[in-house]
Design a protein around this motif. Structure first.
Motif, PDB file in Angstrom:
ATOM      1  N   LEU A  73       0.765  -1.106  -0.238  1.00 25.29           N
ATOM      2  CA  LEU A  73       0.016  -0.101  -0.003  1.00 25.29           C
ATOM      3  C   LEU A  73       0.966   1.360  -0.017  1.00 25.29           C
ATOM      4  CD1 LEU A  73      -2.694   1.537   0.216  1.00 25.29           C
ATOM      5  CD2 LEU A  73      -2.504   1.222   2.794  1.00 25.29           C
ATOM      6  N   VAL A  74       1.869   1.231   0.981  1.00 27.80           N
ATOM      7  CA  VAL A  74       2.717   2.398   1.085  1.00 27.80           C
ATOM      8  C   VAL A  74       3.524   2.727  -0.253  1.00 27.80           C
ATOM      9  CG1 VAL A  74       4.659   3.367   2.163  1.00 27.80           C
ATOM     10  CG2 VAL A  74       2.862   2.358   3.658  1.00 27.80           C
ATOM     11  N   GLU A  75       3.943   1.807  -0.939  1.00 28.71           N
ATOM     12  CA  GLU A  75       4.750   1.751  -1.999  1.00 28.71           C
ATOM     13  C   GLU A  75       3.810   2.217  -3.340  1.00 28.71           C
ATOM     14  OE1 GLU A  75       7.949   2.003  -2.729  1.00 28.71           O
ATOM     15  OE2 GLU A  75       7.953   1.520  -0.351  1.00 28.71           O
ATOM     16  N   ARG A  76       2.690   2.003  -3.295  1.00 31.67           N
ATOM     17  CA  ARG A  76       1.578   2.345  -4.123  1.00 31.67           C
ATOM     18  C   ARG A  76       1.393   3.783  -4.185  1.00 31.67           C
ATOM     19  NH1 ARG A  76      -2.917  -2.428  -5.655  1.00 31.67           N
ATOM     20  NH2 ARG A  76      -4.022  -0.364  -6.190  1.00 31.67           N
ATOM     21  N   LEU A  77       1.232   4.305  -2.955  1.00 26.02           N
ATOM     22  CA  LEU A  77       0.926   5.628  -2.513  1.00 26.02           C
ATOM     23  C   LEU A  77       2.137   6.596  -3.141  1.00 26.02           C
ATOM     24  CD1 LEU A  77      -0.866   5.427   0.784  1.00 26.02           C
ATOM     25  CD2 LEU A  77      -1.877   5.781  -1.433  1.00 26.02           C
ATOM     26  N   LYS A  78       3.196   6.084  -2.600  1.00 26.27           N
ATOM     27  CA  LYS A  78       4.498   7.011  -3.016  1.00 26.27           C
ATOM     28  C   LYS A  78       4.805   7.057  -4.568  1.00 26.27           C
ATOM     29  CE  LYS A  78       7.254   6.102   1.192  1.00 26.27           C
ATOM     30  NZ  LYS A  78       8.461   5.348   1.644  1.00 26.27           N
ATOM     31  N   ALA A  79       4.317   5.884  -5.251  1.00 23.82           N
ATOM     32  CA  ALA A  79       4.350   5.915  -6.636  1.00 23.82           C
ATOM     33  C   ALA A  79       3.407   6.983  -7.491  1.00 23.82           C
ATOM     34  CB  ALA A  79       4.220   4.534  -7.258  1.00 23.82           C
ATOM     35  N   VAL A  80       2.499   7.491  -6.804  1.00 26.08           N
ATOM     36  CA  VAL A  80       1.629   8.354  -7.520  1.00 26.08           C
ATOM     37  C   VAL A  80       2.225   9.515  -8.047  1.00 26.08           C
ATOM     38  CG1 VAL A  80      -0.351   9.707  -6.905  1.00 26.08           C
ATOM     39  CG2 VAL A  80      -0.466   7.722  -6.174  1.00 26.08           C
ATOM     40  N   GLU A  81       1.870  10.032  -9.270  1.00 24.55           N
ATOM     41  CA  GLU A  81       2.666  11.092 -10.000  1.00 24.55           C
ATOM     42  C   GLU A  81       2.403  12.314  -9.471  1.00 24.55           C
ATOM     43  OE1 GLU A  81       2.129  13.302 -14.215  1.00 24.55           O
ATOM     44  OE2 GLU A  81       0.964  11.627 -13.728  1.00 24.55           O
ATOM     45  N   ARG A  82       3.659  13.100  -9.140  1.00 25.27           N
ATOM     46  CA  ARG A  82       3.657  14.225  -8.466  1.00 25.27           C
ATOM     47  C   ARG A  82       3.025  15.184  -9.620  1.00 25.27           C
ATOM     48  NH1 ARG A  82       6.885  14.741  -3.935  1.00 25.27           N
ATOM     49  NH2 ARG A  82       6.658  12.899  -2.858  1.00 25.27           N
ATOM     50  N   VAL A  83       2.101  16.225  -9.229  1.00 28.33           N
ATOM     51  CA  VAL A  83       1.782  17.215  -9.939  1.00 28.33           C
ATOM     52  C   VAL A  83       1.649  18.704  -9.114  1.00 28.33           C
ATOM     53  CG1 VAL A  83       0.184  15.602 -11.376  1.00 28.33           C
ATOM     54  CG2 VAL A  83      -0.814  16.808  -9.330  1.00 28.33           C
ATOM     55  N   GLU A  84       1.590  19.618 -10.084  1.00 25.71           N
ATOM     56  CA  GLU A  84       1.600  20.833  -9.676  1.00 25.71           C
ATOM     57  C   GLU A  84       0.486  21.152  -8.586  1.00 25.71           C
ATOM     58  OE1 GLU A  84       2.109  25.599 -11.182  1.00 25.71           O
ATOM     59  OE2 GLU A  84       2.382  24.034 -12.615  1.00 25.71           O
ATOM     60  N   ASN A  85      -0.654  20.811  -8.819  1.00 30.93           N
ATOM     61  CA  ASN A  85      -1.813  20.992  -8.285  1.00 30.93           C
ATOM     62  C   ASN A  85      -1.920  20.200  -6.976  1.00 30.93           C
ATOM     63  OD1 ASN A  85      -4.583  21.084  -7.082  1.00 30.93           O
ATOM     64  ND2 ASN A  85      -5.179  22.085  -9.058  1.00 30.93           N
ATOM     65  N   LYS A  86      -1.609  20.637  -6.072  1.00 27.39           N
ATOM     66  CA  LYS A  86      -1.575  19.420  -4.748  1.00 27.39           C
ATOM     67  C   LYS A  86      -2.671  18.938  -4.296  1.00 27.39           C
ATOM     68  CE  LYS A  86       2.822  19.671  -4.199  1.00 27.39           C
ATOM     69  NZ  LYS A  86       3.525  18.641  -4.652  1.00 27.39           N
ATOM     70  N   LYS A  87      -3.972  19.721  -4.515  1.00 31.64           N
ATOM     71  CA  LYS A  87      -5.263  19.154  -4.163  1.00 31.64           C
ATOM     72  C   LYS A  87      -5.447  18.151  -5.377  1.00 31.64           C
ATOM     73  CE  LYS A  87      -7.527  23.033  -2.161  1.00 31.64           C
ATOM     74  NZ  LYS A  87      -8.736  24.122  -2.268  1.00 31.64           N
ATOM     75  N   GLU A  88      -5.202  18.189  -6.539  1.00 26.21           N
ATOM     76  CA  GLU A  88      -5.244  16.931  -7.465  1.00 26.21           C
ATOM     77  C   GLU A  88      -4.310  15.931  -7.311  1.00 26.21           C
ATOM     78  OE1 GLU A  88      -6.692  14.842 -10.684  1.00 26.21           O
ATOM     79  OE2 GLU A  88      -7.702  16.308  -9.624  1.00 26.21           O
ATOM     80  N   GLU A  89      -3.178  16.135  -6.560  1.00 27.70           N
ATOM     81  CA  GLU A  89      -2.214  15.074  -6.162  1.00 27.70           C
ATOM     82  C   GLU A  89      -2.879  14.349  -5.147  1.00 27.70           C
ATOM     83  OE1 GLU A  89       2.199  15.007  -4.383  1.00 27.70           O
ATOM     84  OE2 GLU A  89       2.063  16.329  -5.962  1.00 27.70           O
ATOM     85  N   THR A  90      -3.379  14.874  -4.177  1.00 29.84           N
ATOM     86  CA  THR A  90      -3.914  14.347  -3.009  1.00 29.84           C
ATOM     87  C   THR A  90      -5.209  13.373  -3.532  1.00 29.84           C
ATOM     88  OG1 THR A  90      -3.562  15.876  -1.349  1.00 29.84           O
ATOM     89  CG2 THR A  90      -5.527  14.975  -1.005  1.00 29.84           C
ATOM     90  N   ARG A  91      -6.042  13.997  -4.284  1.00 33.38           N
ATOM     91  CA  ARG A  91      -7.057  13.123  -5.006  1.00 33.38           C
ATOM     92  C   ARG A  91      -6.576  11.895  -5.481  1.00 33.38           C
ATOM     93  NH1 ARG A  91      -9.896  17.947  -5.522  1.00 33.38           N
ATOM     94  NH2 ARG A  91      -8.609  18.806  -7.545  1.00 33.38           N
ATOM     95  N   LEU A  92      -5.372  11.970  -6.435  1.00 33.83           N
ATOM     96  CA  LEU A  92      -4.722  10.738  -7.114  1.00 33.83           C
ATOM     97  C   LEU A  92      -4.478   9.936  -6.132  1.00 33.83           C
ATOM     98  CD1 LEU A  92      -2.574  12.291  -9.553  1.00 33.83           C
ATOM     99  CD2 LEU A  92      -4.819  11.451  -9.995  1.00 33.83           C
ATOM    100  N   ARG A  93      -3.742  10.089  -4.991  1.00 31.46           N
ATOM    101  CA  ARG A  93      -3.363   9.164  -3.841  1.00 31.46           C
ATOM    102  C   ARG A  93      -4.689   8.669  -3.199  1.00 31.46           C
ATOM    103  NH1 ARG A  93       1.150  12.435  -3.240  1.00 31.46           N
ATOM    104  NH2 ARG A  93       0.038  13.857  -1.790  1.00 31.46           N
ATOM    105  N   VAL A  94      -5.497   9.486  -3.071  1.00 32.56           N
ATOM    106  CA  VAL A  94      -6.757   8.928  -2.408  1.00 32.56           C
ATOM    107  C   VAL A  94      -7.433   8.143  -3.327  1.00 32.56           C
ATOM    108  CG1 VAL A  94      -9.115   9.576  -1.858  1.00 32.56           C
ATOM    109  CG2 VAL A  94      -7.365  11.110  -0.922  1.00 32.56           C
ATOM    110  N   ILE A  95      -7.836   8.146  -4.368  1.00 34.40           N
ATOM    111  CA  ILE A  95      -8.156   6.840  -5.394  1.00 34.40           C
ATOM    112  C   ILE A  95      -7.383   5.938  -5.509  1.00 34.40           C
ATOM    113  CG2 ILE A  95      -8.767   6.515  -7.917  1.00 34.40           C
ATOM    114  CD1 ILE A  95     -10.733   8.611  -5.924  1.00 34.40           C
ATOM    115  N   GLU A  96      -5.948   5.980  -5.296  1.00 31.85           N
ATOM    116  CA  GLU A  96      -5.132   4.808  -5.371  1.00 31.85           C
ATOM    117  C   GLU A  96      -5.340   4.015  -3.948  1.00 31.85           C
ATOM    118  OE1 GLU A  96      -2.953   2.122  -6.833  1.00 31.85           O
ATOM    119  OE2 GLU A  96      -3.427   4.021  -7.937  1.00 31.85           O
TER     120      GLU A  96
END
Length: 261
Positions: A73-96
């Motif tokens: 689980l942790v590695e999958r969260l860490k692998a989420v792409e970094r994006v400029e919009n931090k709210k969108e980046e949060t959404r990507l990790r939440v969905i993962e």
């Protein structure tokens, strides 16, 4: 950044009462509080043990399955792409995290605090029932008018996958219902107060994975207020956790939860 002398001592003292994953997460948390952005990896902890000649004891509480589950689980969260919009980046990790939950655990997906439905609409695509709880009460946090209408427009294609509950998550009936519902994943993004966040986490504490938003939100008056709630929940509900000062959110999870067979 290599482990310091104090960090190596921490590894030595706790390596047979905590998993390498737990130690790496805790040392990363401590570094974050000290303003150090470099995280501590599992490999760094293991190499430190090996260099000190320490092997993990095997026994009832030190099996490998729990650590492997956490690591995935942790590695999958860490692998989420970094994006400029931090709210969108949060959404990507939440969905993962929600995807991982759907793959491994039975139950519904719960979102407390839905705002305009940007996360809700994506949760509805994961093949599980979604319960979305939000009062959309004018004058409360981030509710200035039009948010519910935008939510309904964005989620109009979710159909029977979505149940919208227009109520406070602190309503006794809602709390009772959620406590008696099998939940695979819960996302807590309601009122950002100590009381509200504490109650929301407790309500869904039986969920094997819980995302908690804005524990590192430097835009708030007290950017540490929800981090304190998050940290206290780790001990109170006997959860493992993963968070980073580079993220806005954090995740609580229970590696011992019964998975789908």
């Amino acid at each position: 950044m290599k482990l310091s002398r104090e960090e190596r001592k921490y590894v030595k003292d706790l390596c047979n009462s905590k998993t390498d994953m737990d130690i790496s997460i805790e040392l990363t948390r401590i570094r974050g509080e000290l303003g150090i952005r470099d995280s501590v990896t599992i490999d760094m902890v293991r190499k430190a043990r090996y260099s000190m000649g320490i092997s993990k004891r095997r026994g009832k509480n030190h099996g490998i399955k729990r650590e492997d589950s956490q690591m995935e689980l942790v590695e999958r969260l860490k692998a989420v792409e970094r994006v400029e919009n931090k709210k969108e980046e949060t959404r990507l990790r939440v969905i993962e995290a929600a995807k991982y939950a759907v793959e491994n655990y039975p139950g519904v997906l719960v979102e407390i605090g839905c705002h305009k439905g940007k996360t809700t609409s994506r949760l509805c695509q994961l093949g599980r029932q979604v319960i979305a709880v939000d009062p959309w009460e004018l004058g409360t946090q981030n509710c200035e008018g039009g948010e519910r209408e935008e939510f309904l427009e964005r989620t109009k294609d979710c159909g029977c996958a979505l149940e919208v509950v227009r109520s406070s998550s602190m309503d006794e009936d809602i709390m009772e219902r959620l406590r008696n519902t099998t939940i695979a994943f819960a996302y807590v993004d309601g009122l950002h107060s100590v009381r509200a966040c504490s109650i929301d986490i407790e309500t869904v504490s039986h969920s094997p994975i819980i995302g908690v938003d804005d524990i590192y939100n430097r835009d708030t008056q007290d950017p540490t207020i929800l981090k304190k709630v998050f940290d206290s929940a780790v001990d109170k509900f006997q959860k493992a956790s993963v968070a980073s000062p580079a993220w806005r959110e954090g995740f609580l999870f229970d590696a011992g939860a019964e998975k789908i067979r």
